[in-house]
Design an enzyme around this catalytic site. Structure first.
Site, PDB file in Angstrom:
ATOM      1  N   LYS A 272      64.983  75.439  11.847  1.00 49.98           N
ATOM      2  CA  LYS A 272      64.665  76.357  12.949  1.00 49.98           C
ATOM      3  C   LYS A 272      63.361  75.529  13.096  1.00 49.98           C
ATOM      4  O   LYS A 272      62.877  75.433  14.333  1.00 49.98           O
ATOM      5  CB  LYS A 272      64.352  77.395  11.927  1.00 49.98           C
ATOM      6  CG  LYS A 272      65.109  78.413  11.903  1.00 49.98           C
ATOM      7  CD  LYS A 272      64.227  80.027  11.381  1.00 49.98           C
ATOM      8  CE  LYS A 272      65.463  80.738  10.529  1.00 49.98           C
ATOM      9  NZ  LYS A 272      65.557  81.905  10.506  1.00 49.98           N
TER      10      LYS A 272
ATOM     11  N   GLY B 159      56.595  80.279   4.421  1.00 38.91           N
ATOM     12  CA  GLY B 159      57.280  79.456   4.868  1.00 38.91           C
ATOM     13  C   GLY B 159      57.512  80.227   6.373  1.00 38.91           C
ATOM     14  O   GLY B 159      56.596  80.955   6.809  1.00 38.91           O
ATOM     15  N   GLY B 160      59.133  80.022   6.862  1.00 34.46           N
ATOM     16  CA  GLY B 160      59.126  79.988   8.367  1.00 34.46           C
ATOM     17  C   GLY B 160      59.116  81.157   8.453  1.00 34.46           C
ATOM     18  O   GLY B 160      58.538  81.654   9.475  1.00 34.46           O
TER      19      GLY B 160
ATOM     20  N   TYR C 155      67.936  90.935   1.486  1.00 33.23           N
ATOM     21  CA  TYR C 155      68.455  92.156   1.988  1.00 33.23           C
ATOM     22  C   TYR C 155      69.772  92.350   1.078  1.00 33.23           C
ATOM     23  O   TYR C 155      69.872  91.085   0.165  1.00 33.23           O
ATOM     24  CB  TYR C 155      69.023  91.979   3.246  1.00 33.23           C
ATOM     25  CG  TYR C 155      69.644  91.135   3.765  1.00 33.23           C
ATOM     26  CD1 TYR C 155      69.346  90.048   4.227  1.00 33.23           C
ATOM     27  CD2 TYR C 155      71.141  90.906   3.959  1.00 33.23           C
ATOM     28  CE1 TYR C 155      70.022  88.468   5.156  1.00 33.23           C
ATOM     29  CE2 TYR C 155      71.933  89.676   3.810  1.00 33.23           C
ATOM     30  CZ  TYR C 155      71.330  88.630   4.555  1.00 33.23           C
ATOM     31  OH  TYR C 155      71.871  87.611   4.604  1.00 33.23           O
TER      32      TYR C 155
ATOM     33  N   GLY D   2      65.846  93.062   3.381  1.00 32.88           N
ATOM     34  CA  GLY D   2      65.367  92.518   4.636  1.00 32.88           C
ATOM     35  C   GLY D   2      67.019  92.630   5.744  1.00 32.88           C
ATOM     36  O   GLY D   2      67.594  92.262   6.585  1.00 32.88           O
TER      37      GLY D   2
HETATM   38  P1  NDP Z   1      60.742  78.522   2.755  1.00 28.38           P
HETATM   39  O1  NDP Z   1      61.353  77.813   1.946  1.00 28.38           O
HETATM   40  O2  NDP Z   1      60.287  78.545   4.273  1.00 28.38           O
HETATM   41  O3  NDP Z   1      59.317  79.497   1.821  1.00 28.38           O
HETATM   42  C1  NDP Z   1      59.641  80.008   1.112  1.00 28.38           C
HETATM   43  C2  NDP Z   1      58.445  79.935   0.452  1.00 28.38           C
HETATM   44  O4  NDP Z   1      58.283  81.025  -0.834  1.00 28.38           O
HETATM   45  C3  NDP Z   1      56.662  79.668   0.367  1.00 28.38           C
HETATM   46  O5  NDP Z   1      55.760  80.155   0.831  1.00 28.38           O
HETATM   47  C4  NDP Z   1      57.367  78.933  -1.131  1.00 28.38           C
HETATM   48  O6  NDP Z   1      55.969  78.749  -1.872  1.00 28.38           O
HETATM   49  C5  NDP Z   1      57.304  80.426  -1.790  1.00 28.38           C
HETATM   50  N1  NDP Z   1      58.315  80.541  -2.761  1.00 28.38           N
HETATM   51  C6  NDP Z   1      59.768  79.455  -3.188  1.00 28.38           C
HETATM   52  N2  NDP Z   1      60.284  80.550  -4.092  1.00 28.38           N
HETATM   53  C7  NDP Z   1      58.623  81.647  -5.212  1.00 28.38           C
HETATM   54  C8  NDP Z   1      58.808  81.367  -6.423  1.00 28.38           C
HETATM   55  N3  NDP Z   1      59.829  81.855  -7.167  1.00 28.38           N
HETATM   56  N4  NDP Z   1      57.397  82.498  -6.557  1.00 28.38           N
HETATM   57  C9  NDP Z   1      56.423  82.750  -5.072  1.00 28.38           C
HETATM   58  N5  NDP Z   1      56.311  82.005  -4.427  1.00 28.38           N
HETATM   59  C10 NDP Z   1      57.352  81.411  -3.609  1.00 28.38           C
HETATM   60  O7  NDP Z   1      62.050  79.933   2.768  1.00 28.38           O
HETATM   61  P2  NDP Z   1      62.659  80.844   4.295  1.00 28.38           P
HETATM   62  O8  NDP Z   1      60.953  81.515   5.009  1.00 28.38           O
HETATM   63  O9  NDP Z   1      62.793  79.946   5.518  1.00 28.38           O
HETATM   64  O10 NDP Z   1      62.503  82.098   4.059  1.00 28.38           O
HETATM   65  C11 NDP Z   1      62.481  83.151   3.489  1.00 28.38           C
HETATM   66  C12 NDP Z   1      63.375  83.432   2.343  1.00 28.38           C
HETATM   67  O11 NDP Z   1      63.562  84.589   3.780  1.00 28.38           O
HETATM   68  C13 NDP Z   1      64.530  84.014   2.178  1.00 28.38           C
HETATM   69  O12 NDP Z   1      64.897  84.225   0.952  1.00 28.38           O
HETATM   70  C14 NDP Z   1      65.573  84.279   2.861  1.00 28.38           C
HETATM   71  O13 NDP Z   1      66.928  83.784   2.414  1.00 28.38           O
HETATM   72  C15 NDP Z   1      64.229  85.182   3.606  1.00 28.38           C
HETATM   73  N6  NDP Z   1      64.741  85.606   5.331  1.00 28.38           N
HETATM   74  C16 NDP Z   1      65.542  87.005   5.424  1.00 28.38           C
HETATM   75  C17 NDP Z   1      66.024  87.075   6.496  1.00 28.38           C
HETATM   76  C18 NDP Z   1      66.081  88.348   7.297  1.00 28.38           C
HETATM   77  O14 NDP Z   1      66.906  88.088   8.742  1.00 28.38           O
HETATM   78  N7  NDP Z   1      66.631  89.292   6.478  1.00 28.38           N
HETATM   79  C19 NDP Z   1      65.578  85.850   8.124  1.00 28.38           C
HETATM   80  C20 NDP Z   1      64.954  84.848   7.467  1.00 28.38           C
HETATM   81  C21 NDP Z   1      64.672  84.673   6.318  1.00 28.38           C
HETATM   82  P3  NDP Z   1      55.499  77.170  -1.891  1.00 28.38           P
HETATM   83  O15 NDP Z   1      54.953  77.008  -0.686  1.00 28.38           O
HETATM   84  O16 NDP Z   1      54.196  77.185  -2.798  1.00 28.38           O
HETATM   85  O17 NDP Z   1      56.476  76.869  -2.334  1.00 28.38           O
END
Ligand code: NDP
Length: 263
Positions: free
Chosen positions: A63, A122-123, A208, A228
């Protein structure tokens, strides 16, 4: 015939083709929506042009690259700096973010939200933070580590790492981390999450199709909660109408996308 695709890596799991193709079929449109694995993010626009696409969706991890590479960015995507929808317009490739308004629409049953806590940085957290702020909601972001919080503090959001967080009252707690997707973990310490939920009204998990430990905890605290699924649905509806230059009633698209989600 119009051709659409979703770009990502991995991509085989994506249900977007199912949602879009069900609408295409019921509206008798001469079009098809497919999946395309993109391993090198620099190839996004090259692939879009080579396949002569009318539009595309972009998912993890491309993205931010799509934002950087498209010809023009419109709307809230300029703030989020990530796009999930590409549309061909007079030879130019325009980028949009429909995750953000899609998320907001999925909150339609949640009333009077003034203060939100987003877990994860994250994103997805970026899209949610900007759309909530655009609706005058006070947003704080909590992440397990500090590095990704900088983007948010640079944009004047309140930010906390696990180390410096102290309990406060929030109307809604939103999990944007993948914790609970493939395991049974919570996105933050159990005790602190339980305290946050004692004074919250709503919980939202962007994951979701699964009752995650986060949603189970919300249910145990009698919060109104949501996964979601509708966010996915609404971002798809908005993308579909961008592909077709707002030709259709969103309710018609919703009807056929919901039908496909239930398959
Ligand atoms: P990113 O990889 O960009 O960010 C993930 C974030 O989660 C980071 O801040 C990371 O922390 C944190 N994180 C990861 N694992 C853990 C954990 N076990 N415990 C606590 N914090 C954690 O991911 P995205 O933002 O792109 O996506 C996140 C989720 O959103 C995914 O599951 C994706 O499937 C879902 N999603 C759903 C959508 C929908 O339409 N329903 C649309 C888009 C995404 P750190 O910085 O410390 O690594």
């Amino acid at each position: 015939m119009k051709l659409f695709a979703i770009f990502g890596n991995p991509i085989s799991h994506s249900i977007s083709p199912r949602l879009h193709n069900n609408v295409i079929q019921h509206l008798n449109l001469d079009a098809c929506y497919t999946r395309k694995l993109i391993t090198n993010q620099e190839d996004i626009i090259k692939t879009f042009k080579a396949l002569k696409l009318t539009g595309a969706n972009v998912t993890v991890p491309h993205k931010e690259a799509a934002y950087r590479l498209c010809d023009e960015v419109r709307g809230i995507a300029n703030e989020i700096k990530a796009i999930n929808t590409l549309v061909q317009e007079k030879g130019k490739i325009i980028g949009y973010n429909t995750d953000a308004p899609g998320f907001y629409q999925s909150l339609n049953a949640f009333k009077n939200i003034q203060k939100a806590l987003i877990i994860g940085a994250g994103g997805t957290a970026k899209a949610i933070a900007f759309i909530l702020r655009s609706h005058h909601i006070d947003v704080s972001v909590l992440n397990r580590s500090e590095a990704r919080l900088k983007f948010f503090s640079d944009h004047d959001f309140s930010t906390f790492s696990w180390k410096d967080f102290s309990i406060d009252q929030y109307d809604i707690i939103i999990n944007t981390t993948p914790a609970g997707l493939k395991d049974d973990t919570l996105p933050f310490e159990t005790e602190s999450l339980a305290k946050l939920m004692q004074s919250a009204h709503y919980a939202f998990d962007v994951i979701y199709g699964k009752m995650t430990p986060f949603l189970k905890l919300a249910s145990a605290h009698d919060l109104i909660y949501k996964d979601g699924r509708d966010m996915l649905l609404y971002q798809g509806i908005l993308a579909f109408n961008l592909f077709y230059n707002q030709r259709f009633d969103n309710k018609i698209i919703e009807k056929y996308m919901r039908e496909a989600l239930a398959f």
